[in-house]
Design an enzyme around this catalytic site. Structure first.
Site, PDB file in Angstrom:
ATOM      1  N   MET A  70       0.877  -1.175   0.000  1.00 43.63           N
ATOM      2  CA  MET A  70       0.000   0.000   0.000  1.00 43.63           C
ATOM      3  C   MET A  70       0.916   1.228   0.000  1.00 43.63           C
ATOM      4  O   MET A  70       1.112   1.887   1.027  1.00 43.63           O
ATOM      5  CB  MET A  70      -0.925  -0.028   1.222  1.00 43.63           C
ATOM      6  N   GLY A 144      -5.352   0.701   5.175  1.00 37.41           N
ATOM      7  CA  GLY A 144      -4.614   1.556   6.113  1.00 37.41           C
ATOM      8  C   GLY A 144      -4.557   1.007   7.517  1.00 37.41           C
ATOM      9  O   GLY A 144      -3.585   1.249   8.240  1.00 37.41           O
ATOM     10  N   GLY A 146      -5.868  -2.393  10.368  1.00 41.55           N
ATOM     11  CA  GLY A 146      -6.588  -3.616  10.689  1.00 41.55           C
ATOM     12  C   GLY A 146      -7.765  -3.293  11.597  1.00 41.55           C
ATOM     13  O   GLY A 146      -7.921  -2.167  12.072  1.00 41.55           O
ATOM     14  N   GLY A 147      -8.624  -4.287  11.822  1.00 42.17           N
ATOM     15  CA  GLY A 147      -9.717  -4.138  12.778  1.00 42.17           C
ATOM     16  C   GLY A 147     -10.926  -3.364  12.297  1.00 42.17           C
ATOM     17  O   GLY A 147     -11.793  -2.998  13.090  1.00 42.17           O
ATOM     18  N   ASP A 178      -9.590  -8.894   1.393  1.00 43.77           N
ATOM     19  CA  ASP A 178      -8.748  -8.350   2.444  1.00 43.77           C
ATOM     20  C   ASP A 178      -9.432  -7.219   3.217  1.00 43.77           C
ATOM     21  O   ASP A 178      -9.644  -6.135   2.680  1.00 43.77           O
ATOM     22  CB  ASP A 178      -7.453  -7.827   1.796  1.00 43.77           C
ATOM     23  N   GLY A 179      -9.785  -7.542   4.484  1.00 49.90           N
ATOM     24  CA  GLY A 179     -10.294  -6.470   5.338  1.00 49.90           C
ATOM     25  C   GLY A 179     -11.625  -6.831   5.983  1.00 49.90           C
ATOM     26  O   GLY A 179     -12.610  -7.043   5.270  1.00 49.90           O
ATOM     27  N   GLY A 180     -11.632  -6.930   7.309  1.00 58.08           N
ATOM     28  CA  GLY A 180     -12.881  -7.181   8.020  1.00 58.08           C
ATOM     29  C   GLY A 180     -13.388  -8.601   7.941  1.00 58.08           C
ATOM     30  O   GLY A 180     -14.565  -8.876   8.214  1.00 58.08           O
ATOM     31  N   GLY A 200      -6.666 -10.529   9.841  1.00 56.56           N
ATOM     32  CA  GLY A 200      -5.640  -9.995  10.730  1.00 56.56           C
ATOM     33  C   GLY A 200      -6.092 -10.032  12.175  1.00 56.56           C
ATOM     34  O   GLY A 200      -5.721 -10.918  12.947  1.00 56.56           O
ATOM     35  N   SER A 201      -6.997  -9.127  12.521  1.00 53.70           N
ATOM     36  CA  SER A 201      -7.414  -9.016  13.936  1.00 53.70           C
ATOM     37  C   SER A 201      -8.185 -10.248  14.412  1.00 53.70           C
ATOM     38  O   SER A 201      -8.045 -10.657  15.568  1.00 53.70           O
ATOM     39  CB  SER A 201      -8.257  -7.753  14.121  1.00 53.70           C
TER      40      SER A 201
HETATM   41  C1  DX5 Z   1      -5.664  -3.098   5.650  1.00 55.48           C
HETATM   42  C2  DX5 Z   1      -4.810  -4.321   5.347  1.00 55.48           C
HETATM   43  C3  DX5 Z   1      -5.481  -5.601   5.771  1.00 55.48           C
HETATM   44  C4  DX5 Z   1      -5.724  -5.652   7.277  1.00 55.48           C
HETATM   45  C5  DX5 Z   1      -6.608  -6.828   7.614  1.00 55.48           C
HETATM   46  O1  DX5 Z   1      -5.152  -1.984   4.964  1.00 55.48           O
HETATM   47  O2  DX5 Z   1      -4.538  -4.421   3.971  1.00 55.48           O
HETATM   48  O3  DX5 Z   1      -4.680  -6.715   5.370  1.00 55.48           O
HETATM   49  O4  DX5 Z   1      -4.496  -5.798   7.957  1.00 55.48           O
HETATM   50  O5  DX5 Z   1      -6.888  -6.752   8.992  1.00 55.48           O
HETATM   51  P1  DX5 Z   1      -8.348  -7.172   9.514  1.00 55.48           P
HETATM   52  O6  DX5 Z   1      -8.508  -8.627   9.139  1.00 55.48           O
HETATM   53  O7  DX5 Z   1      -8.284  -6.960  10.991  1.00 55.48           O
HETATM   54  O8  DX5 Z   1      -9.335  -6.283   8.823  1.00 55.48           O
HETATM   55 ZN    ZN Z   2      -3.572  -6.333   3.312  1.00 56.33          ZN
END
Ligand code: DX5
Ligand code: ZN
Length: 222
Positions: A70, A144, A146-147, A178-180, A200-201
């Site tokens: 990113m 940007g 996680g979570g 990717d995300g949430g 991630g989280s």
């Molecule tokens: C956000 C990242 C994701 C994020 C995922 O910009 O690209 O990879 O870390 O984290 P969760 O699963 O907690 O949304």
């Molecule tokens: Zn990512």
């Protein structure tokens, strides 16, 4: 016929003072990929990790290291990440005017190629290059951090990409989301057409991270 889905735990949500334990969790849980979120505080309002961290991870894991850049000027970081040992290098379509050039550069460095798209970017921006990549990373949150919460409109975008890949005989291209992603919504994301889920989280903020990874894989058995 698509094979079972793969989980890519994102170490952004792990304890950066103890990444070895994060790898141990991924190993014990049986995750396929390690998702490495690279942020430059330019493309997104956050600053995380770079090639030296991948260089440290590479000798201590056999897992597929999936680098998500990113960053602005992504072409400047391709060779350093490839040399560090990345298995896949994903750039953002919004960060370049020359996606084909970056794709060729990543390939020339011997890595798999991914292209990522933010939630508000029209899918038409990536359709013309999907035949040239290995992975399309669909952002289901604004990149940007996680979570964040999963954007429900992502399911329709995943479905449109799945249809495009099928209509153009591009089933070899993996759809990564990717995300949430949580245990409670993962099945709908898989059913929408995802091959790889980033979490991630849900994994690294869990009190039972190894079992959480196993629970994700149980979903595809259902
Ligand atoms: C956000 C990242 C994701 C994020 C995922 O910009 O690209 O990879 O870390 O984290 P969760 O699963 O907690 O949304
Ligand atoms: Zn990512």
């Amino acid at each position: 016929m698509r094979s079972g889905f793969k989980l890519a735990p994102s170490i952004l949500s792990a304890d950066f003072s103890d990444l070895r334990s994060a790898l141990d969790i991924c190993n014990a849980g049986g995750a396929h990929w390690i998702h490495v979120d690279v942020m430059d505080n330019q493309f997104v309002p956050n600053l995380t990790i770079g090639p030296p961290v991948v260089s440290s991870l590479r000798p201590v894991t056999q897992k597929f290291i999936d680098v998500h850049m990113m960053v602005i000027d992504p072409e400047e970081l391709v060779e350093p990440f490839a040399k560090a040992g990345a298995d896949n290098i994903t750039f953002h379509i919004e960060a370049t005017n020359d996606p084909e050039g970056i794709i060729d550069l990543i390939r020339s460095c011997g890595s798999k190629v991914g292209v990522s798209i933010k939630p508000k970017t029209p899918l038409e921006d990536i359709f013309p290059i999907l035949d040239k990549v290995d992975v399309v990373l669909v952002m289901s949150v604004e990149p940007g951090f996680g979570g964040q919460g999963y954007l429900p409109e992502s399911n329709e975008r995943i479905g449109r990409i799945r249809s495009y890949l099928e209509e153009n005989c591009l089933d070899r291209v993996l759809i990564e989301v990717d995300g949430g992603i949580k245990l409670h919504n993962a099945k709908q994301v898989i059913d929408a057409g995802a091959d790889v889920l980033v979490a991630g989280s849900e994994v690294f903020k869990s009190t039972r991270p190894i079992d959480t990874i196993k629970d994700f894989y149980q979903l595809s058995a259902q």
